[in-house]
Design a protein around this motif. Sequence first.
Motif, PDB file in Angstrom:
ATOM      1  N   ARG A  66       0.865  -1.181   0.000  1.00 19.89           N
ATOM      2  CA  ARG A  66       0.000   0.000   0.000  1.00 19.89           C
ATOM      3  C   ARG A  66       0.903   1.233   0.000  1.00 19.89           C
ATOM      4  N   PHE A  67       0.550   2.222  -0.854  1.00 24.66           N
ATOM      5  CA  PHE A  67       1.401   3.413  -0.959  1.00 24.66           C
ATOM      6  C   PHE A  67       0.592   4.601  -1.447  1.00 24.66           C
ATOM      7  N   SER A  68       0.958   5.785  -0.949  1.00 22.42           N
ATOM      8  CA  SER A  68       0.379   7.038  -1.457  1.00 22.42           C
ATOM      9  C   SER A  68       1.419   8.132  -1.328  1.00 22.42           C
ATOM     10  N   TYR A  69       1.401   9.065  -2.274  1.00 22.91           N
ATOM     11  CA  TYR A  69       2.338  10.180  -2.217  1.00 22.91           C
ATOM     12  C   TYR A  69       1.918  11.199  -1.161  1.00 22.91           C
ATOM     13  N   SER A  70       0.626  11.316  -0.935  1.00 18.56           N
ATOM     14  CA  SER A  70       0.125  12.236   0.082  1.00 18.56           C
ATOM     15  C   SER A  70      -0.927  11.515   0.913  1.00 18.56           C
ATOM     16  N   PRO A  71      -1.036  11.865   2.197  1.00 19.11           N
ATOM     17  CA  PRO A  71      -1.989  11.172   3.068  1.00 19.11           C
ATOM     18  C   PRO A  71      -3.435  11.282   2.603  1.00 19.11           C
ATOM     19  N   ASP A  72      -3.748  12.350   1.862  1.00 17.19           N
ATOM     20  CA  ASP A  72      -5.135  12.581   1.464  1.00 17.19           C
ATOM     21  C   ASP A  72      -5.580  11.693   0.310  1.00 17.19           C
ATOM     22  N   THR A  73      -4.637  11.228  -0.503  1.00 17.54           N
ATOM     23  CA  THR A  73      -5.005  10.490  -1.713  1.00 17.54           C
ATOM     24  C   THR A  73      -4.246   9.177  -1.754  1.00 17.54           C
ATOM     25  N   GLU A  74      -4.971   8.075  -1.660  1.00 17.80           N
ATOM     26  CA  GLU A  74      -4.326   6.773  -1.758  1.00 17.80           C
ATOM     27  C   GLU A  74      -4.155   6.398  -3.223  1.00 17.80           C
ATOM     28  N   LEU A  75      -2.988   5.854  -3.551  1.00 13.20           N
ATOM     29  CA  LEU A  75      -2.719   5.461  -4.927  1.00 13.20           C
ATOM     30  C   LEU A  75      -2.769   3.944  -5.062  1.00 13.20           C
ATOM     31  N   ILE A  76      -1.869   3.265  -4.375  1.00 13.79           N
ATOM     32  CA  ILE A  76      -1.855   1.794  -4.397  1.00 13.79           C
ATOM     33  C   ILE A  76      -2.443   1.314  -3.074  1.00 13.79           C
ATOM     34  N   THR A  77      -3.533   0.581  -3.151  1.00  9.96           N
ATOM     35  CA  THR A  77      -4.240   0.188  -1.931  1.00  9.96           C
ATOM     36  C   THR A  77      -3.911  -1.235  -1.463  1.00  9.96           C
ATOM     37  N   ASP A  78      -3.738  -2.168  -2.394  1.00 15.12           N
ATOM     38  CA  ASP A  78      -3.424  -3.546  -1.983  1.00 15.12           C
ATOM     39  C   ASP A  78      -2.886  -4.292  -3.198  1.00 15.12           C
ATOM     40  N   LEU A  79      -1.599  -4.139  -3.445  1.00 13.60           N
ATOM     41  CA  LEU A  79      -0.998  -4.709  -4.639  1.00 13.60           C
ATOM     42  C   LEU A  79      -0.183  -5.943  -4.265  1.00 13.60           C
ATOM     43  N   SER A  80      -0.512  -7.059  -4.877  1.00 14.48           N
ATOM     44  CA  SER A  80       0.250  -8.300  -4.682  1.00 14.48           C
ATOM     45  C   SER A  80       0.651  -8.842  -6.050  1.00 14.48           C
ATOM     46  N   LEU A  81       1.915  -9.238  -6.160  1.00 13.67           N
ATOM     47  CA  LEU A  81       2.441  -9.699  -7.444  1.00 13.67           C
ATOM     48  C   LEU A  81       3.680 -10.550  -7.196  1.00 13.67           C
ATOM     49  N   THR A  82       3.772 -11.657  -7.918  1.00 12.59           N
ATOM     50  CA  THR A  82       4.954 -12.510  -7.849  1.00 12.59           C
ATOM     51  C   THR A  82       5.545 -12.641  -9.250  1.00 12.59           C
ATOM     52  N   VAL A  83       6.826 -12.263  -9.372  1.00  8.51           N
ATOM     53  CA  VAL A  83       7.532 -12.349 -10.647  1.00  8.51           C
ATOM     54  C   VAL A  83       8.670 -13.344 -10.470  1.00  8.51           C
ATOM     55  N   GLU A  84       8.622 -14.407 -11.238  1.00 12.22           N
ATOM     56  CA  GLU A  84       9.648 -15.441 -11.138  1.00 12.22           C
ATOM     57  C   GLU A  84      10.896 -15.024 -11.920  1.00 12.22           C
ATOM     58  N   PRO A  85      12.050 -15.600 -11.562  1.00 10.47           N
ATOM     59  CA  PRO A  85      13.293 -15.252 -12.265  1.00 10.47           C
ATOM     60  C   PRO A  85      13.170 -15.480 -13.773  1.00 10.47           C
ATOM     61  N   GLY A  86      13.650 -14.510 -14.530  1.00 11.25           N
ATOM     62  CA  GLY A  86      13.664 -14.630 -15.980  1.00 11.25           C
ATOM     63  C   GLY A  86      12.392 -14.207 -16.667  1.00 11.25           C
ATOM     64  N   GLN A  87      11.344 -13.907 -15.908  1.00  9.32           N
ATOM     65  CA  GLN A  87      10.088 -13.499 -16.527  1.00  9.32           C
ATOM     66  C   GLN A  87      10.140 -12.033 -16.965  1.00  9.32           C
ATOM     67  N   THR A  88       9.396 -11.755 -18.033  1.00  7.86           N
ATOM     68  CA  THR A  88       9.232 -10.377 -18.492  1.00  7.86           C
ATOM     69  C   THR A  88       7.826  -9.927 -18.130  1.00  7.86           C
ATOM     70  N   VAL A  89       7.757  -8.873 -17.330  1.00 11.15           N
ATOM     71  CA  VAL A  89       6.479  -8.339 -16.872  1.00 11.15           C
ATOM     72  C   VAL A  89       6.240  -7.006 -17.553  1.00 11.15           C
ATOM     73  N   ALA A  90       5.177  -6.918 -18.312  1.00 14.95           N
ATOM     74  CA  ALA A  90       4.804  -5.661 -18.950  1.00 14.95           C
ATOM     75  C   ALA A  90       3.739  -4.977 -18.102  1.00 14.95           C
ATOM     76  N   ILE A  91       3.878  -3.685 -17.904  1.00 15.05           N
ATOM     77  CA  ILE A  91       2.952  -2.918 -17.079  1.00 15.05           C
ATOM     78  C   ILE A  91       2.291  -1.889 -17.973  1.00 15.05           C
ATOM     79  N   VAL A  92       0.993  -1.985 -18.122  1.00  9.73           N
ATOM     80  CA  VAL A  92       0.248  -1.079 -18.987  1.00  9.73           C
ATOM     81  C   VAL A  92      -0.892  -0.464 -18.202  1.00  9.73           C
ATOM     82  N   GLY A  93      -1.442   0.590 -18.743  1.00  9.78           N
ATOM     83  CA  GLY A  93      -2.566   1.254 -18.093  1.00  9.78           C
ATOM     84  C   GLY A  93      -2.594   2.714 -18.476  1.00  9.78           C
TER      85      GLY A  93
END
Length: 662
Positions: free
Chosen positions: A404-431
């Motif tokens: 969980r992370f936010s740049y300011s206390p008033d606005t939450e950005l990441i609320t509950d992020l879980s992710l597992t990346v195994e060795p050698g995998q390529t993870v693309a992040i889009v949005g």
Amino acid sequence: MSHGPGPRGPQQKAADFRGTWRRLLGELRPERARIALVIALTTIAVVLTVVAPKILAHAMNILFEGIIGTVLSNAGLPAGLSGDALAQALNVGGMSEYADMVGAYNVVVGQGIDTHALLVVLGQVLAVYLLSALFMWVQGYILAGVVQRTGRRMRAEVEAKLGRVPLSYLDSGSRGDILSRVTNDVDNITQTLQQTLSQALNSIISVVGVLAMMVTISVQLSLVTVAMVPVAVIITVLIARRAQPHFTQQWDATGKVTGVVEEAFTGHETVVLFGSEEEFARLFDEENTRLYEGSYKAQWISGTIQPAMRLVSNLSFVIVAVIGGVRVTSGTMTLGDVQAFIQYTQQFTQPITQLASMANLLQSGAASAERLFGIMDAPEEEQADAPAHLAERVAGRVVFDHVRFSYSPDTELITDLSLTVEPGQTVAIVGPTGAGKTTLVNLLLRFYDPQAGRITLDGVDTRELSRDRLREQIGMVLQDTWLFEGTIRDNIAFGAAGASEEQVLAAARAANVDHIVQALPKGYDTVIDDSGSGVSAGEKQLITIARAFLADRQILVLDEATSSVDTRTELLVQKAMVGLRQGRTSFVIAHRLSTIRDADIILVMEHGDIVEQGGHDELIAARGAYYRLYQSQFSGPAGQDEPAVVADPLLKALGRTERHYS
């Protein structure tokens, strides 16, 4: 790290003059031995200067005795009379006013000026002044080294500090303002120390020495002179208090002006393209006016100290001259002593005037020091208490565990992020923009730490690792390229100390930049500046890609790394990156979805959370967020025919197709 036109640095705090100067003088501790020598040399030089008027008084008395002896001889007194006999003869002859006066001198009737004695005294005075000047010259030479070494240390300290502050601190301010603090403010501090330390030492020792000499001549006149000191102090304090806020405004506005100019010239092409010259001119005029007003008021108000001190000094001079003249005629003081005392009066008030006039320098230096200490006191990135250890080369398994992370206390950005990346995998992040793609990478690199949850690398919490050790495992290619002033060879080898010529060339060939560099007149010895002048945007990006190839890190972060290259070069770079990613864990931030079809995992982020993940075909079939993003890129505008698929040999080699619209 600035955001939009014009700097937005932290607000200037109220100046703590005493505390700031106490801390600034503490920066001189490494120079204690040399400062002690400076004090000793200054003391000797000042003592010699203070003694000189007393010696010169003998010359004045020799002249006066010779002139009076000649006058009395012309008045008919017998030659050779002196002492009590001369005084008695003057009283008998009706010249009692001369009798009182000559009692303080060694007057001999008929004896003129003793030229030999006069020359001896003048020679002594000349020798004293020459020795004093020599000691002051040596003192100035040593002090210059003390001040400049201190400035060098302060610049080094603040530069090292900027390497330890979190990214959030740099993001919150203007680069121009920070640059102004490191350059303009440090220069102002060194100039202030250079101009005030010697003068302050000289003035303080002079005041003490001159006061001692004045007391030996006349206690009464000394009290008159000393009585003027509180008046001078009160005037100085009152004026200095009014000037201090304007000095603070002056140096704060200097940083803001630097920020506006730095932004305007760094983005000159963009400013001109969007016709924003008037906006930047307005911002510059606004801050320049603040600088003018602050500087004008600071210099004008503090400048009134000098004439005020001269008025006090002249008033003291008049009083001493009147009282001294009366005492000479009464025979209680010699003319030489009065002349010496008047000279001492000037020497006594002059250092006080100098100390008062230094108020503007001291305040200006304090304002700059406070701005510099603002950086020195900035919070630093937290270091692990007991840093954990990693293998020399990590496997590359990365886990985001309920982050969980936010740049300011008033606005939450990441609320509950879980992710597992195994060795050698390529993870693309889009949005979409603002979804949190770059934030996720910032957390991985520990530019920021999560407020909850944890991130592990090969099972080790990254917060238990030193940031340097963590970042040694990660290579980056950013959309915003960064090159430093140096040769292309040095820029490619950045971060790979000791790389051989063959390794540099191999990395350049892998990034498809070798043929471009070889076409330049000086090849790899071509010097480019920090803005990459001399090479195109695409060529700059290829150089940074070659840098990542050469660094050979186990984890790769590619933030739209091919955004500035043409389509054909992009295909070649993508093909090379397939080889680069082999056996490495890769995080690819992508806006062009055609570049990440072969990723092992595609993460779709919205509002800081992962809303979808899977392979390209899987996500297209799901017809969710990724499908909508894909359609928005590869579907034509409303009413346009469906795009045709055009074969291309390079695309085909990569297993891709490219769509063109008729």
